[in-house]
Structure formats: structure tokens, C-alpha cells
Design a protein around this motif. Structure first.
Motif, short mmCIF file in Angstrom:
data_model
loop_
_atom_site.label_atom_id
_atom_site.label_comp_id
_atom_site.label_asym_id
_atom_site.label_seq_id
_atom_site.Cartn_x
_atom_site.Cartn_y
_atom_site.Cartn_z
N SER A 42 0.83 -1.21 0.00
CA SER A 42 0.00 0.00 0.00
C SER A 42 0.86 1.26 0.00
O SER A 42 0.53 2.25 -0.67
CB SER A 42 -0.93 -0.01 1.21
OG SER A 42 -0.18 0.00 2.41
N ALA A 45 2.30 1.68 -3.48
CA ALA A 45 1.25 2.12 -4.40
C ALA A 45 0.94 3.61 -4.21
O ALA A 45 0.79 4.35 -5.19
CB ALA A 45 -0.01 1.29 -4.18
N MET A 46 0.87 4.04 -2.95
CA MET A 46 0.58 5.46 -2.69
C MET A 46 1.73 6.34 -3.18
O MET A 46 1.50 7.38 -3.82
CB MET A 46 0.34 5.68 -1.20
CG MET A 46 0.02 7.12 -0.83
SD MET A 46 -0.34 7.31 0.92
CE MET A 46 -1.84 6.34 1.05
N GLY A 48 3.89 5.63 -5.50
CA GLY A 48 3.89 5.59 -6.96
C GLY A 48 2.84 6.52 -7.55
O GLY A 48 3.11 7.22 -8.54
N ALA A 49 1.66 6.55 -6.92
CA ALA A 49 0.61 7.44 -7.42
C ALA A 49 1.00 8.90 -7.26
O ALA A 49 0.78 9.72 -8.15
CB ALA A 49 -0.70 7.14 -6.68
N ILE A 50 1.60 9.24 -6.10
CA ILE A 50 2.01 10.62 -5.87
C ILE A 50 3.10 11.03 -6.85
O ILE A 50 3.05 12.13 -7.45
CB ILE A 50 2.49 10.79 -4.42
CG1 ILE A 50 1.32 10.61 -3.45
CG2 ILE A 50 3.13 12.17 -4.22
CD1 ILE A 50 1.74 10.63 -1.99
N ALA A 52 3.74 9.72 -9.80
CA ALA A 52 3.18 9.81 -11.15
C ALA A 52 2.39 11.10 -11.33
O ALA A 52 2.45 11.75 -12.39
CB ALA A 52 2.29 8.60 -11.42
N LEU A 53 1.65 11.50 -10.29
CA LEU A 53 0.86 12.73 -10.39
C LEU A 53 1.75 13.95 -10.49
O LEU A 53 1.49 14.87 -11.28
CB LEU A 53 -0.05 12.83 -9.16
CG LEU A 53 -0.98 14.05 -9.10
CD1 LEU A 53 -1.97 14.01 -10.26
CD2 LEU A 53 -1.72 14.09 -7.77
N SER A 56 3.76 14.01 -13.93
CA SER A 56 2.91 14.28 -15.10
C SER A 56 2.29 15.67 -15.09
O SER A 56 1.59 16.03 -16.04
CB SER A 56 1.80 13.23 -15.18
OG SER A 56 0.97 13.28 -14.02
N SER A 57 2.49 16.44 -14.03
CA SER A 57 1.90 17.77 -13.97
C SER A 57 2.60 18.71 -14.96
O SER A 57 3.79 18.53 -15.28
CB SER A 57 2.03 18.34 -12.56
OG SER A 57 3.38 18.46 -12.19
#
Length: 293
Positions: A42, A45-46, A48-50, A52-53, A56-57
Motif C-alpha cells: 500500500s 502504491a501510494m 507511486g501514485a504521488i 506519477a501525479l 505528469s503535472s
């Protein structure tokens, strides 16, 4: 049957857990491993999401160039490390002086009798004054004002007066920590020591202070963590520590990566100390200290 080679005890006298206990231990071990795997997954995953966000900004390329330039970080690292070594030395010297002065003030505030009233009054006024003054203001007063006095026999360096400001401010907080520890010792401890023939000073030294200091070690270590960070405030006086070195490196091209490097180095210092403080607090009986990861 003879004794075993490793323990010297007969084999039949050795305790062996029952099958039910072994099953329970295996179940608890499996649950622990499962919890660790789920927590790790978890977290990854968190993160990685941060990441990626952020990556990509639309503004990420400019942010990366301004704050996370690898080449700039490599170039500025030696200068920032040299400055950090100064911060560490300031912190170590000031920590010793703060502990001595803070303990002295705490003893002065807790000493009994009308004869000692001037000591209690002085210690109380000192604590109230330096807990009320912002540390930055004390740095300005001593770092810029004291050298202008040209006092004979007193150093005029900004580093000296910056260290004095840290000692004066932090000793007021540490004195209150020590005082809380001293007053937490039950009066029966003093009475028992005096009944055994110990003087007031002997009672304080051999009975009260050892217990008091042991009880406030976690709080003192938290103050040490804060001192690690606040040692960087001497940069406002022109002392070339980690923060000032980062500022000099930044001024050449207005790339703020050196500040990030300095911040990362300070974090690398404070996080291990914070975790060690939590560990010490748990050993002292504060089982909720630091929480559980």
C-alpha cells in the motif's frame, strides 16, 4: 538420560511448546508477515501514485530544473557538507552547555527556604524572559549588538554570539524539563534520604537528580532534535553553515537545489535521532511514543 551438550540440562527437563501453542505462534507469524506485505504494497502504491501525479503535472519540468537539478546538487554538496559540519559542532557544544545551565536553573527554582528566594526569583525571571523572546530576536540582539560593545576579553565573532543565543534560549526550556523531573520525584524519597543522614545536597545529588534525569530523558532528546534544526539559524548572522553555504551556491544562478540539499542533510540528521528518542521513550514506559509503523 544425560545432559545435553549445549545447555547441560537433561533433555526431558527442557520445555517444549504444545502443538496448540506452536500452531498459534505460526498463525501470529503468518499474520505479521501478511501485515508487513500489505503495508509495504500500500505504501509503494501510494508513493507511486504521488510520484506519477507530480511528474505528469505541467509545471514539473520547471520545478525539476529549479529545485531538483542533479548537476547543481552534486556541485553544491561539498560546500553544504562543510557548513553542516559546523552546524554539528555548534549543536554538540551548545547541547553540553545547555544541559549544565538548564540543570542549574532547575535546581535554583526548586531549592527550598526563604534564604534561597533570590535564587528562585532569578531562575524564574530568566526562564520567563528567554521563553518569551523569539530565538531569532535573541540572535539579532547578541549577534549584531554584542560585538558593537567591543568588550575586552570577549570574542566578537558571530559564531560565538550565535552559540550564546542558542544556549540562553534553549536553557530556559530545558530548565523547565529538568524542573518537571525533579518535582515528579515523590517527597517520601527526600524524607527517606534525610532520615538516613544525607544532607540536602547529598539527597539532591544521589537520590532526586538520578531519578529526575532518567524520567525526562525522552523530553530532553526532543529538545536536542530541535536544537539540531535551530543550529541553522546562525546563518542569519553571516556564519557559513549549511544554510548559508546553500544560499551562496544559490545566488550564483538562482537555482534553489542547494536549499533542497541542505534540507535533506538536516532531515538525515534529525530522523534517526527522532526514532532513537521514540525508542528510548518506549523503554522508559511511554508505550505510545512514536506510534507503531
Amino acid at each position: 538420560m544425560g545432559p545435553t551438550e549445549s545447555t547441560g540440562e537433561p533433555v526431558e527437563d527442557r520445555w517444549v511448546p504444545s502443538a496448540l501453542e506452536q500452531e498459534r505462534a505460526a498463525y501470529r507469524s503468518a499474520r505479521t508477515r501478511r501485515s508487513a506485505v500489505v503495508a509495504t504494497a500500500s505504501t509503494l502504491a501510494m508513493l507511486g501514485a504521488i510520484v506519477a501525479l507530480v511528474v505528469s503535472s505541467p509545471g514539473w519540468p520547471r520545478v525539476k530544473e529549479t529545485f531538483f537539478s542533479w548537476d547543481k546538487a552534486v556541485d553544491s554538496l561539498p560546500a553544504v557538507l562543510d557548513g553542516l559540519w559546523l552546524n554539528i559542532r555548534v549543536m554538540l557544544v551548545c547541547a553540553v552547555l545547555i544541559a549544565i545551565l538548564g540543570l542549574t536553573l532547575a535546581v535554583m527554582r526548586t531549592v527550598r527556604g526563604p534564604v534561597a528566594f533570590p535564587l528562585r526569583l532569578f531562575a524564574t525571571a530568566y526562564v520567563d524572559l528567554f521563553r518569551g523572546l523569539p530565538l531569532l530576536l535573541v540572535l539579532f540582539l547578541l549577534g549584531f549588538g554584542a560585538p558593537a560593545l567591543q568588550l575586552s576579553g570577549v570574542p566578537n565573532s558571530a559564531l560565538f554570539w550565535g552559540g550564546c543565543a542558542l544556549v540562553l534560549s534553549y536553557s530556559a526550556y530545558v530548565a523547565e524539563v529538568f524542573r518537571a523531573g525533579i518535582e515528579s520525584v515523590h517527597p517520601s524519597q527526600r524524607a527517606a534520604a534525610r532520615s538516613l543522614g544525607l544532607s540536602y545536597g547529598q539527597t539532591l545529588r544521589h537520590v532526586v537528580l538520578p531519578q529526575a534525569v532518567r524520567r525526562v530523558v525522552p523530553a530532553l532528546m526532543n529538545d536536542l532534535v530541535s536544537l539540531q534544526k535551530d543550529s541553522g539559524l546562525i546563518a542569519v548572522l553571516g556564519v557559513i553553515d549549511a544554510i548559508r553555504a546553500a544560499q551562496i551556491e544559490t545566488a550564483s544562478d538562482f537555482n534553489y537545489t542547494p536549499y533542497v540539499v541542505a534540507g535533506a542533510l538536516f532531515v538525515c540528521l534529525t530522523i534517526p535521532m527522532a526514532r532513537f528518542t521514540d525508542w528510548v521513550a518506549r523503554r522508559q514506559g511511554f508505550h505510545g511514543a512514536g506510534g507503531h509503523l
